[in-house]
Design an enzyme around this catalytic site. Structure first.
Site, short mmCIF file in Angstrom:
data_model
loop_
_atom_site.label_atom_id
_atom_site.label_comp_id
_atom_site.label_asym_id
_atom_site.label_seq_id
_atom_site.Cartn_x
_atom_site.Cartn_y
_atom_site.Cartn_z
N SER A 138 0.95 -1.02 -0.13
CA SER A 138 0.24 -0.54 -0.31
C SER A 138 0.72 1.34 0.30
CB SER A 138 -1.00 0.22 1.24
OG SER A 138 -1.20 1.09 1.53
N LYS A 139 0.40 1.92 -0.61
CA LYS A 139 1.08 3.75 -0.47
C LYS A 139 1.24 3.96 0.52
CE LYS A 139 0.20 5.00 -5.68
NZ LYS A 139 -0.76 6.09 -6.29
N ARG A 140 0.01 3.53 1.62
CA ARG A 140 0.73 3.98 3.22
C ARG A 140 1.73 3.52 4.12
NH1 ARG A 140 -4.76 4.48 1.41
NH2 ARG A 140 -5.35 2.41 2.49
N ASP A 141 2.09 2.18 3.75
CA ASP A 141 2.86 1.29 4.53
C ASP A 141 4.48 2.03 3.95
OD1 ASP A 141 4.71 -0.36 5.22
OD2 ASP A 141 2.97 -2.46 4.47
N SER B 257 6.99 1.14 1.03
CA SER B 257 6.94 1.48 0.06
C SER B 257 6.82 2.96 -0.51
CB SER B 257 5.34 1.87 -0.39
OG SER B 257 4.47 2.75 0.12
#
Length: 493
Positions: free
Chosen positions: A256-259, A262
């Protein structure tokens, strides 16, 4: 075969994402391996989310990793402009030709009307567009316009299977009828990604489209548009397609982009080398050999073929990434390794000053002597302040880690007293002389087990339980500073 031309065409929104950077890396490696060209194009048509800051971060990310391109917004090229927002006149020209040639048509049906027709025919109302407007007469179109309706433009899909010969996945067939006629221009005249992306590829002479597997489902639409553009003389040929494996995070979820994992810059801040991170990202779907994980940028270029990628998802494994980075740290020439530690030591306030980023002669000498002690012990450059900070601090600034102090043996005070006596009497303060004298006193004479004998000295000198080799560190600090630190810890016991 014509020269390979691939492209990296991100939207400038948010931070550079590991999956996006992996796409750039594979396109770059394939272009360099084949002697081809990499086109960097910005898809900046989402006015609400696109930003100049994000664009500059993309440039920063590629520059840091050494991903070079041959044409782009900042360097130009023969098929510009390289910003999608500046290519709309060209998109309009292509749309006009598609409509004139019968490849695209005006469609006036509302979603509600499409659903009602499906229900009336006993079909699932959520099936999507039913190709109803394909053959409207001029009179029917005029009647819709008289009602105030504005049409969308839809691409006419063929009544036959569409097969993609994917360079990674082999033949993928989309049966006839599974992809309805799709919208290429909204009712307000704004063209959609489904149109502009292939049109830009065609007009920039892209020969190979290497992209993520999440875009595989859109490929039959693109192929139909490409075939039309070939017939109209807009494109030279339908490109080769390769859909790279998804990058997973925890479990089986897409990263995820929120991880935090990443975020490319998160890894840079922690102290990944560009060489190490590039090596690891290359392993997300590709390998240089079955039993080999470590390679240089040049070795990757020499070996890389997109056809060798696996179709299976790749998991981002931070521990493996750090282990690979550690190997690249060991491969650096010592002077280069030391130089790369400086920004991290500076950011921690251990060397230099806010005004001067360089080192004083004493700091430079200390770092040169200390770097060989930690090059094989570190995984990330960001570990430098914790590992080497004690060498750049004043004796009075050393903070003793509570856990390290708690783990010292009960007779730590005796050990420190004996060590002070022994070290104070040494004229030769080399690591060998220190070790020999301390071992004779603490281990042989006092009977302290070796694993306990030197722990209190390490805590006194470094403040920590884990540090570079103790006696070499004391030699760098010098006799006076080493003794001062031993006395300081002894005074607390």
């Amino acid at each position: 075969m014509s020269k390979v031309r691939v492209r990296f065409c991100p939207s400038p929104t948010g931070l550079p994402h590991v999956g996006m950077v992996r796409t750039a890396l594979f396109n770059w490696a394939y272009a360099r391996h084949t002697g081809g060209e990499l086109v960097f194009r910005i898809e900046d048509t989402d006015a609400e989310r696109d930003s100049q800051e994000s664009y500059e971060m993309l440039l920063d990310a590629m520059s840091w990793l050494g991903i070079t391109y041959d044409e782009g917004p900042d360097i130009g090229g023969p098929y510009g402009p390289y910003r999608q927002s500046e290519r709309h006149d060209l998109h309009r020209e292509v749309v006009a030709k598609l409509v004139e040639g019968g490849y695209a048509y005006e469609a006036f049906s509302t979603p509600e009307e499409v659903e009602a027709r499906h229900k009336a025919a006993g079909r699932d109302p959520k099936l999507g567009y039913d190709n109803f407007d394909r053959d409207l007469t001029d009179e029917q179109k005029a009647a819709y316009r008289a009602e105030g309706r504005e049409p969308v433009l839809r691409m006419r899909m063929p009544d036959e299977d569409i097969t993609v010969d994917d360079m990674i996945r082999g033949e993928v067939t989309f049966p006839a009828g599974t992809v309805p006629d799709y919208v290429i221009v909204r009712a307000n005249g704004v063209p959609l990604y489904t149109l502009v992306n292939p049109v830009d590829d065609a007009t920039q002479k892209i020969t190979h489209v290497l992209r993520g597997e999440d875009l595989l489902a859109s490929t039959p639409r693109q192929i139909v548009l490409w075939r039309a553009m070939v017939e109209l003389g807009i494109a030279d040929a339908v490109p080769e397609y390769a859909h790279m494996p998804m990058v997973l995070g925890e479990g089986t979820k897409k990263l995820s982009k929120r991880d935090p994992e990443s975020n490319l810059f998160h890894h840079r801040e922690r102290g990944f080398l560009p060489e190490g991170l590039l090596n690891y990202l290359a392993l997300l779907g590709w390998s240089i050999a079955p039993d080999r994980d470590i390679f240089t940028r040049d070795e990757m270029i020499a070996a890389f073929d997109i056809a060798d990628c696996t179709p299976n998802p790749a998991r981002f494994d931070l521990k493996k990434a750090e282990a690979i980075n550690a190997e690249h740290m060991r491969m650096l020439p010592l002077g280069d390794f030391a130089a790369r530690l400086v920004p991290y030591l500076h950011a921690a306030g251990l060397v230099g000053s806010p005004e001067v980023r360089g080192l004083t002669p004493h700091e430079e000498q200390t770092l040169a002597e200390a770097a060989p002690l930690v090059q094989t012990r570190m995984q990330l450059l960001g570990e430098a302040p914790g590992m080497l900070g004690f060498l750049f601090q004043l004796d009075s600034e050393i903070e003793f880690d509570e856990t390290a102090v708690a783990k010292m043996p009960d007779n730590a005070a005796e050990i420190l007293d004996a060590a002070l006596e022994v070290l104070d009497g040494l004229e030769d303060f080399s690591p060998e002389a220190q070790q020999e004298a301390l071992r004779a006193k603490l281990v042989d004479e006092m009977g302290v087990k070796p694993r306990f004998a030197f722990g209190p000295l390490r805590v006194a000198v470094t403040g920590r339980q884990v540090s570079p080799p103790l006696f070499e560190s004391m030699e760098i600090l010098g006799k006076d500073h080493s003794l001062a630190r031993l006395r300081r810890l002894r005074a607390t016991l």
